[in-house]
Scaffold this motif. Structure first.
Motif, PDB file in Angstrom:
ATOM      1  N   UNK A  31       0.811  -1.207   0.000  1.00 19.60           N
ATOM      2  CA  UNK A  31       0.000   0.000   0.000  1.00 19.60           C
ATOM      3  C   UNK A  31       0.851   1.266   0.000  1.00 19.60           C
ATOM      4  N   UNK A  32       2.003   1.233   0.681  1.00 17.01           N
ATOM      5  CA  UNK A  32       2.904   2.385   0.680  1.00 17.01           C
ATOM      6  C   UNK A  32       3.458   2.659  -0.718  1.00 17.01           C
ATOM      7  N   UNK A  33       3.819   1.593  -1.427  1.00 14.25           N
ATOM      8  CA  UNK A  33       4.353   1.752  -2.785  1.00 14.25           C
ATOM      9  C   UNK A  33       3.310   2.365  -3.707  1.00 14.25           C
ATOM     10  N   UNK A  34       2.090   1.826  -3.669  1.00 19.25           N
ATOM     11  CA  UNK A  34       1.018   2.330  -4.526  1.00 19.25           C
ATOM     12  C   UNK A  34       0.690   3.783  -4.193  1.00 19.25           C
ATOM     13  N   UNK A  35       0.642   4.099  -2.902  1.00 17.21           N
ATOM     14  CA  UNK A  35       0.327   5.458  -2.488  1.00 17.21           C
ATOM     15  C   UNK A  35       1.375   6.452  -2.985  1.00 17.21           C
ATOM     16  N   UNK A  36       2.645   6.088  -2.890  1.00 17.26           N
ATOM     17  CA  UNK A  36       3.716   6.985  -3.354  1.00 17.26           C
ATOM     18  C   UNK A  36       3.690   7.158  -4.865  1.00 17.26           C
ATOM     19  N   UNK A  37       3.478   6.055  -5.581  1.00 20.27           N
ATOM     20  CA  UNK A  37       3.390   6.148  -7.039  1.00 20.27           C
ATOM     21  C   UNK A  37       2.214   7.015  -7.469  1.00 20.27           C
ATOM     22  N   UNK A  38       1.084   6.852  -6.789  1.00 23.52           N
ATOM     23  CA  UNK A  38      -0.097   7.650  -7.122  1.00 23.52           C
ATOM     24  C   UNK A  38       0.174   9.133  -6.890  1.00 23.52           C
ATOM     25  N   UNK A  39       0.805   9.470  -5.774  1.00 15.82           N
ATOM     26  CA  UNK A  39       1.086  10.881  -5.487  1.00 15.82           C
ATOM     27  C   UNK A  39       2.075  11.470  -6.495  1.00 15.82           C
ATOM     28  N   UNK A  40       3.080  10.700  -6.882  1.00 15.39           N
ATOM     29  CA  UNK A  40       4.027  11.165  -7.911  1.00 15.39           C
ATOM     30  C   UNK A  40       3.312  11.399  -9.240  1.00 15.39           C
ATOM     31  N   UNK A  41       2.433  10.477  -9.605  1.00 17.59           N
ATOM     32  CA  UNK A  41       1.699  10.615 -10.863  1.00 17.59           C
ATOM     33  C   UNK A  41       0.801  11.850 -10.847  1.00 17.59           C
ATOM     34  N   UNK A  42       0.028  12.029  -9.783  1.00 18.55           N
ATOM     35  CA  UNK A  42      -0.895  13.164  -9.690  1.00 18.55           C
ATOM     36  C   UNK A  42      -0.129  14.486  -9.609  1.00 18.55           C
ATOM     37  N   UNK A  43       1.005  14.492  -8.908  1.00 20.41           N
ATOM     38  CA  UNK A  43       1.740  15.745  -8.696  1.00 20.41           C
ATOM     39  C   UNK A  43       2.553  16.175  -9.913  1.00 20.41           C
ATOM     40  N   UNK A  44       3.123  15.215 -10.651  1.00 24.10           N
ATOM     41  CA  UNK A  44       4.047  15.573 -11.733  1.00 24.10           C
ATOM     42  C   UNK A  44       3.488  15.270 -13.129  1.00 24.10           C
ATOM     43  N   UNK A 285       0.486   2.952 -17.511  1.00 26.08           N
ATOM     44  CA  UNK A 285      -0.310   3.229 -18.701  1.00 26.08           C
ATOM     45  C   UNK A 285      -0.745   4.695 -18.743  1.00 26.08           C
ATOM     46  N   UNK A 286      -1.170   5.241 -17.602  1.00 23.89           N
ATOM     47  CA  UNK A 286      -1.580   6.641 -17.557  1.00 23.89           C
ATOM     48  C   UNK A 286      -0.382   7.570 -17.747  1.00 23.89           C
ATOM     49  N   UNK A 287       0.774   7.185 -17.212  1.00 25.19           N
ATOM     50  CA  UNK A 287       1.991   7.985 -17.421  1.00 25.19           C
ATOM     51  C   UNK A 287       2.337   8.066 -18.907  1.00 25.19           C
ATOM     52  N   UNK A 288       2.079   6.972 -19.627  1.00 25.62           N
ATOM     53  CA  UNK A 288       2.348   6.958 -21.081  1.00 25.62           C
ATOM     54  C   UNK A 288       1.503   7.991 -21.810  1.00 25.62           C
ATOM     55  N   UNK A 289       0.244   8.174 -21.407  1.00 31.81           N
ATOM     56  CA  UNK A 289      -0.609   9.184 -22.038  1.00 31.81           C
ATOM     57  C   UNK A 289      -0.045  10.582 -21.827  1.00 31.81           C
ATOM     58  N   UNK A 290       0.425  10.859 -20.610  1.00 31.29           N
ATOM     59  CA  UNK A 290       1.018  12.169 -20.322  1.00 31.29           C
ATOM     60  C   UNK A 290       2.323  12.369 -21.099  1.00 31.29           C
ATOM     61  N   UNK A 291       3.163  11.338 -21.113  1.00 25.26           N
ATOM     62  CA  UNK A 291       4.454  11.443 -21.793  1.00 25.26           C
ATOM     63  C   UNK A 291       4.281  11.647 -23.295  1.00 25.26           C
ATOM     64  N   UNK A 292       3.286  10.992 -23.900  1.00 26.03           N
ATOM     65  CA  UNK A 292       3.054  11.141 -25.337  1.00 26.03           C
ATOM     66  C   UNK A 292       2.703  12.580 -25.692  1.00 26.03           C
ATOM     67  N   UNK A 293       1.911  13.244 -24.861  1.00 24.65           N
ATOM     68  CA  UNK A 293       1.533  14.641 -25.119  1.00 24.65           C
ATOM     69  C   UNK A 293       2.740  15.563 -24.998  1.00 24.65           C
TER      70      UNK A 293
END
Length: 338
Positions: A31-44, A285-293
């Motif tokens: 749960x800690x790993x998922x939470x950190x990844x989610x916050x990094x994704x939402x923040x950056x 997968x969601x990071x890929x959408x952001x990176x493509x743009x």
């Protein structure tokens, strides 16, 4: 295939009575790993992807109004809109490591829109590769005539992706639609056929078409007068960078989708580690959408040129303001000394 009744399945972190310290430590770490990844994704990733997407829309709409209507730009505009939809739908991960609670019907509707964006971005990118292929092999008149009507092609593509998304929504299951459960954009309670269809039409077939396009591009000798291969690649770096990014990210995601299918066929819910990796694959997968743009904004020539123009204007204004401030300061010093 297993029975259509999938009410037996649940997330390992939500169903197992954890008694041993090792199991409790494993789920806390997961749960800690998922939470950190989610916050990094939402923040950056999310702000960067949305800003890039809005800038791309402004540039392409401006060029369209000025009658600069290149087929490639219209396809990339279509691709951009699909990825923006994917980013907005990715806000469903905000609750991680927990999951959204919704009825089966609401989860199926969310899944429909997610799959629509997913399939649409994949196949519009195949059309983009075909357009670039015809830049190098213009003698293929039949394909040339097809790509010269991007609006018709977009309409057919939207119809095809709508049918695929609707099929996936049906495979999620129409039974127990009123029941509430934990919801992902790829619902856990979907039938095994759901993942098989998604892998086949969302990754398998498009990947074969991509490989075919690249094989023809690199192996077939271009006609006289066509640009050299290296020159052709340098002219469209954004498309080739996106191709590599999409393949790697979607490969990881689809491998995990298939692995989840094997667990369903074995009537197993898996482990907390399996759940962790599937969540990571979804965020990738969601990071890929952001990176493509971001890649389109920074490397596609019309967008890159517009960004450079804006930066040059900002520099000129900064220099002009500095030149105005210097004389005023000098005058102030002179009057003070008198």
């Amino acid at each position: 295939m297993t029975s259509h009744n999938m009410t037996w399945i649940s997330y390992p972190s939500k169903s197992q009575p954890f008694t041993s310290p090792e199991e409790i430590e494993a789920i806390i770490a997961s749960q800690n790993i998922i939470s950190r990844l989610m916050h990094c994704y939402i923040a950056f990733f999310v702000p960067t992807g949305l800003i890039a997407g809005i800038c791309i829309l402004i540039v392409f709409i401006k060029n369209h109004l000025q009658n600069n209507r290149a087929s490639l730009d219209l396809l990339l505009l279509h691709f951009t809109i699909s990825n923006i939809i994917m980013i907005f739908l990715s806000f469903t991960v905000i609750s991680r490591p927990d999951y959204l609670t919704a009825t089966h019907l609401a989860c199926s509707v969310l899944s429909f829109f997610f799959n629509f964006g997913y399939f649409n971005s994949q196949y519009v990118f195949i059309l983009t590769l075909l357009t670039l292929l015809l830049e190098r092999f213009p003698q293929w008149t039949a394909l040339c005539n097809a790509t010269q009507r991007p609006i018709l092609g977009a309409g057919l593509l939207l119809t095809y992706t709508f049918c695929l998304s609707l099929t996936e929504a049906v495979l999620v299951g129409t039974d127990n639609y009123q029941l509430e459960s934990h919801c992902q954009l790829d619902p856990l309670f979907a039938r095994p056929e759901y993942e098989i269809v998604k892998f086949t039409f969302g990754f398998g077939i498009p990947s074969l078409l991509q490989i075919l396009c690249f094989t023809v591009l690199w192996a077939k000798e271009a006609p006289a007068g066509a640009p050299a291969l290296q020159q052709h690649i340098h002219a469209y770096p954004a498309v080739y960078a996106i191709s590599a990014t999409m393949f790697v990210c979607r490969l990881f995601y689809n491998v995990m989708i298939l692995f989840r299918t094997t667990l369903k066929l074995q009537m197993s819910i898996g482990t907390t580690k399996n759940e962790l990796v599937m969540n990571i694959a979804e965020i990738v997968l969601f990071c890929e959408s952001c990176a493509s743009l971001v890649v389109i904004l920074c490397f596609h020539k019309p967008c890159k040129d517009e960004v450079l123009k804006v930066l040059q204007r900002c520099r000129r204004k900064t220099r002009a303001n500095n030149h105005l401030e210097i004389p005023e300061t000098a005058m102030t010093h002179q009057s003070g000394s008198q």
